[in-house]
Design a protein around this motif. Structure first.
Motif, mmCIF file in Angstrom:
data_model
loop_
_atom_site.group_PDB
_atom_site.id
_atom_site.type_symbol
_atom_site.label_atom_id
_atom_site.label_comp_id
_atom_site.label_asym_id
_atom_site.label_seq_id
_atom_site.Cartn_x
_atom_site.Cartn_y
_atom_site.Cartn_z
ATOM 1 N N ASN A 31 45.328 142.992 14.529
ATOM 2 C CA ASN A 31 45.295 143.848 13.346
ATOM 3 C C ASN A 31 46.640 144.568 13.239
ATOM 4 O O ASN A 31 47.298 144.827 14.252
ATOM 5 C CB ASN A 31 44.187 144.899 13.451
ATOM 6 C CG ASN A 31 42.817 144.331 13.179
ATOM 7 O OD1 ASN A 31 42.670 143.259 12.603
ATOM 8 N ND2 ASN A 31 41.800 145.052 13.602
ATOM 9 N N ASP A 32 47.008 144.931 12.032
ATOM 10 C CA ASP A 32 48.265 145.660 11.843
ATOM 11 C C ASP A 32 48.278 146.984 12.599
ATOM 12 O O ASP A 32 49.327 147.443 13.037
ATOM 13 C CB ASP A 32 48.508 145.938 10.353
ATOM 14 C CG ASP A 32 48.818 144.674 9.576
ATOM 15 O OD1 ASP A 32 49.203 143.652 10.192
ATOM 16 O OD2 ASP A 32 48.666 144.697 8.335
ATOM 17 N N ASP A 33 47.108 147.599 12.749
ATOM 18 C CA ASP A 33 47.026 148.910 13.401
ATOM 19 C C ASP A 33 46.445 148.825 14.819
ATOM 20 O O ASP A 33 45.818 149.773 15.301
ATOM 21 C CB ASP A 33 46.223 149.886 12.548
ATOM 22 C CG ASP A 33 44.790 149.425 12.291
ATOM 23 O OD1 ASP A 33 44.458 148.252 12.617
ATOM 24 O OD2 ASP A 33 44.000 150.222 11.763
ATOM 25 N N ILE A 34 46.695 147.722 15.507
ATOM 26 C CA ILE A 34 46.217 147.536 16.878
ATOM 27 C C ILE A 34 46.624 148.726 17.757
ATOM 28 O O ILE A 34 47.682 149.323 17.561
ATOM 29 C CB ILE A 34 46.766 146.218 17.474
ATOM 30 C CG1 ILE A 34 46.174 145.970 18.878
ATOM 31 C CG2 ILE A 34 48.288 146.199 17.483
ATOM 32 C CD1 ILE A 34 46.536 144.627 19.484
ATOM 33 N N VAL A 35 45.745 149.049 18.698
ATOM 34 C CA VAL A 35 46.058 150.060 19.709
ATOM 35 C C VAL A 35 46.105 149.328 21.050
ATOM 36 O O VAL A 35 45.159 148.625 21.413
ATOM 37 C CB VAL A 35 45.009 151.194 19.733
ATOM 38 C CG1 VAL A 35 45.362 152.215 20.800
ATOM 39 C CG2 VAL A 35 44.896 151.843 18.366
ATOM 40 N N TRP A 36 47.206 149.481 21.772
ATOM 41 C CA TRP A 36 47.499 148.743 22.997
ATOM 42 C C TRP A 36 47.630 149.753 24.136
ATOM 43 O O TRP A 36 48.544 150.576 24.130
ATOM 44 C CB TRP A 36 48.818 147.994 22.787
ATOM 45 C CG TRP A 36 49.198 146.999 23.796
ATOM 46 C CD1 TRP A 36 49.892 147.214 24.956
ATOM 47 C CD2 TRP A 36 48.954 145.586 23.740
ATOM 48 N NE1 TRP A 36 50.089 146.030 25.614
ATOM 49 C CE2 TRP A 36 49.527 145.021 24.891
ATOM 50 C CE3 TRP A 36 48.307 144.765 22.832
ATOM 51 C CZ2 TRP A 36 49.476 143.651 25.152
ATOM 52 C CZ3 TRP A 36 48.260 143.411 23.091
ATOM 53 C CH2 TRP A 36 48.830 142.869 24.244
#
Length: 129
Positions: free
Chosen positions: A29-34
């Motif tokens: 997703n464009d707003d991925i959280v890693w």
């Protein structure tokens, strides 16, 4: 028959192994959280595609481009996907061999969140610091 979410995760690992970062980002997703655990140079929370690229860049810079991972196994459900991975790298002539559990969460067929959980966090902190 594998779960379709496992196939998404596997395709991301395969793209990473080829060095095809656009293909890796295509499953995120464009707003991925890693999230990367520990207290070292690469640990922390990274947000969005730019954050993930910053993490990959830092990982390769610190390891002199030697970082590699090998997927041992992937299991998946509708909620989460788990990958067991073996990691290798070298830094200043010191070899690194570690293991990690990667926890993935997909939303609408793309990765929304990633969490790296090292099996030996002390080893990771020592090597990546």
């Amino acid at each position: 028959m594998t779960h379709p979410n496992a196939d998404v995760i596997r395709s991301g690992y395969e793209a990473f192994g080829r060095g095809d970062i656009p293909a890796v980002l295509a499953v995120f997703n464009d707003d991925i959280v890693w999230h990367v655990g520990g207290r070292n140079l690469v640990s922390g929370d990274y947000h969005g595609h730019d954050g993930v690229i910053a993490f990959f860049t830092k990982l390769m810079e610190v390891s002199g481009g030697t970082f590699k991972l090998d997927v041992h196994d992937i299991t998946a459900s509708d909620g989460h996907q788990i990958a067991i991975v073996d990691l290798t790298a070298e830094r200043d002539g010191r070899p690194y061999e570690g293991n990690s559990v990667h926890v993935w969460h997909l939303a609408d067929g793309k990765v929304a969140e990633f969490r790296a959980i090292p099996v030996d966090p002390y080893l990771d902190d020592e090597f990546w610091s």
